[in-house]
Write an enzyme that holds these catalytic residues in place. Structure first.
Site, PDB file in Angstrom:
ATOM      1  N   GLY A 107       0.775  -1.228   0.000  1.00 16.88           N
ATOM      2  CA  GLY A 107       0.000   0.000   0.000  1.00 16.88           C
ATOM      3  C   GLY A 107       0.811   1.283   0.000  1.00 16.88           C
ATOM      4  CG  HIS A 133      13.557  21.491  35.053  1.00 17.15           C
ATOM      5  ND1 HIS A 133      13.053  22.579  34.372  1.00 17.15           N
ATOM      6  CD2 HIS A 133      14.774  21.872  35.525  1.00 17.15           C
ATOM      7  CE1 HIS A 133      13.920  23.574  34.436  1.00 17.15           C
ATOM      8  NE2 HIS A 133      14.970  23.176  35.142  1.00 17.15           N
TER       9      HIS A 133
END
Length: 469
Positions: free
Chosen positions: A39, A451
């Protein structure tokens, strides 16, 4: 003529191919596909394009980070080596998938196109007739070419062919303003081609949030030659092998000389190749085969028993992850008719792998405003710039941002839009929040955010939403 009978016929070898599992081991299955096995996504779409996008992004970054104290240049791009590396892998996967399916004793592969002669019978190009009580239509879509002189010239390509060219062209004209055009403009620009992107309207990425569309157009114009309101009228080949592309720009004729023309003006479902409109509901304008939430094909708004459709032939999204989800729905419903499942299409995300990257899920601001007015709630909107968080400082980012839309009273996220570094990955926790009904502030404060990772921009955007939950 003898009609061959099967327990299941699948038309298309992309996502439809994944339907066959162990439940079909003792049943007769036919796969029909006259194209390349595997495909669009595998052979012409998502996978090979991203394998060009990555080195193009490297090339772009090498040349454009002098502001961080690094001055670099790209001295050589070996397009043919890049192409061969990419397609050596992809072609092997395609061939391996084909050989595996063809080698199964219960599967018959018909490598030709076919069309319906009634709701449960197909005829192939060679005249074979196949019938089954259960049929899956998964034929995908194809590129649309505008009807202008010279569109079939040797220098004119679509996304289906352009990645197989022999050499990197010095000059490229990309025609179109959608995601395919945006990605290939970045690919060729990042690898060093001189790129002109021409779009017939004044809007790029029309399905994106208006703010994203506008900001992306600004950034595109800084990277390559962006020409809006340019309607293609002709392509003319020249004796030296180049081409002249002719546009109408606000009533004036504009000619551009180039080495390659990439036409990326959209795709259309392959329903017409099946004569699907004779037996099923097919939208006259879009060409989409009509299905219900269970992926069952409709005729006169009624279910045609045993016929299903999935992917680009029936879905307006044209996204591999949507086709895969629909394939899982069909896989279940084929063998569990008394316990049907529906495809959940509430929060379908999409990404554009251009520069900067773009990702979105849910409503754009215009539609969210209309929903808020219709249902009587106040809309909360927050735009958080990537340059406002620590990793954004490191990048000296002045472009990227996260835009969130939410119901102010409930904190329910209605839409998320990101433009910038790794937008396609940054949006994932927002998709998760929407899918599982997590209010904005609970999502922000109910977990740790690393962080100083870039994901802090998502955290800050959630905290910046003025909602009650």
């Amino acid at each position: 003529m003898t009609i061959q009978e099967f327990d299941l016929i699948i038309i298309g070898s992309g996502s439809g191919n994944s339907i066959i599992n162990e439940e079909w081991d003792n049943k007769k299955v036919a796969i029909i596909d006259g194209g390349t096995f595997g495909g669009t996504c595998l052979n012409f779409g998502c996978i090979p394009t991203k394998q060009y996008v990555y080195p193009a992004t490297l090339g772009h970054n090498i040349r454009t980070h002098e502001h961080l104290g690094i001055k670099g240049e790209v001295t050589d791009v070996d397009w043919s080596a890049m192409r061969d590396r990419i397609f050596a892998r992809i072609d092997a996967i395609s061939a391996g998938g084909r050989d595996y399916r063809a080698g199964l004793g219960n599967v018959t592969l018909f490598e030709e196109y076919a069309h319906f002669i009634d709701t449960h019978t197909l005829e192939t190009e060679s005249g074979k007739q196949l019938t089954s009580p259960q049929i899956v239509i998964a034929t995908g879509s194809r590129s649309v070419l505008p009807d202008v002189p010279g569109i079939d010239g040797p220098n004119v390509h679509t996304s289906d062919t352009v990645m197989r060219i022999d050499d990197l062209p010095a000059r490229v004209v990309v025609i179109g303003g959608g995601f395919i055009a945006a990605e290939f403009a970045h690919v060729f620009n990042g690898l060093g081609s001189q790129v002109i992107q021409a779009n017939r309207s004044d809007v790029l990425l029309r399905k994106a949030d208006a703010e994203v569309s506008e900001k992306f157009a600004e950034q595109a114009a800084k990277q390559w030659d962006l020409r809006l309101n340019h309607a293609l009228t002709e392509i003319r080949e020249q004796a030296d092998g180049s081409a002249v592309v002719v546009f109408d720009h606000e009533g004036e004729r504009v000619e551009v000389e180039t080495d390659l023309v990439l036409v990326a003006t959209g795709r259309k479902p392959n329903s017409d190749t099946l004569s699907a409109e004779k037996f099923f509901d097919v939208d006259d304008q879009s060409g989409l085969v009509a299905v219900d939430a269970q992926q069952r094909v409709l005729k006169n708004d009624e279910v045609v028993e045993g016929v299903f459709a999935l992917g680009d032939v029936s879905s307006p999204y044209q996204l591999k992850h949507v086709a895969n989800a629909e394939a899982r729905t069909v896989q279940h419903n084929l063998t569990h008719p008394d316990a049907l499942r529906a495809t959940d299409s509430r929060y379908v995300p999409a990404a554009v792998f251009t520069h900067p990257q773009i990702a979105q899920v849910g409503l754009v601001e215009k539609d969210a405003c209309e929903l808020a007015e219709r249902e009587g709630f106040e809309l909360a909107v927050k735009v958080q710039h990537i340059g406002d968080v620590a990793y954004g400082w490191a990048m000296e980012d002045s472009v990227g941002f996260v835009k969130l839309l939410a119901n102010k009273e409930t904190g329910e996220l209605l839409g998320a839009h990101i433009m910038g570094e790794e937008a396609s990955s940054l949006i994932q926790p927002l998709i998760q929040a929407m899918q599982f009904g997590l209010p904005a502030h609970r999502m922000a404060r109910g977990q740790y955010w690393i962080h100083p990772a870039l994901a802090e921009v998502v955290e800050n955007a959630l905290l910046g939403l003025e909602t009650e939950h």
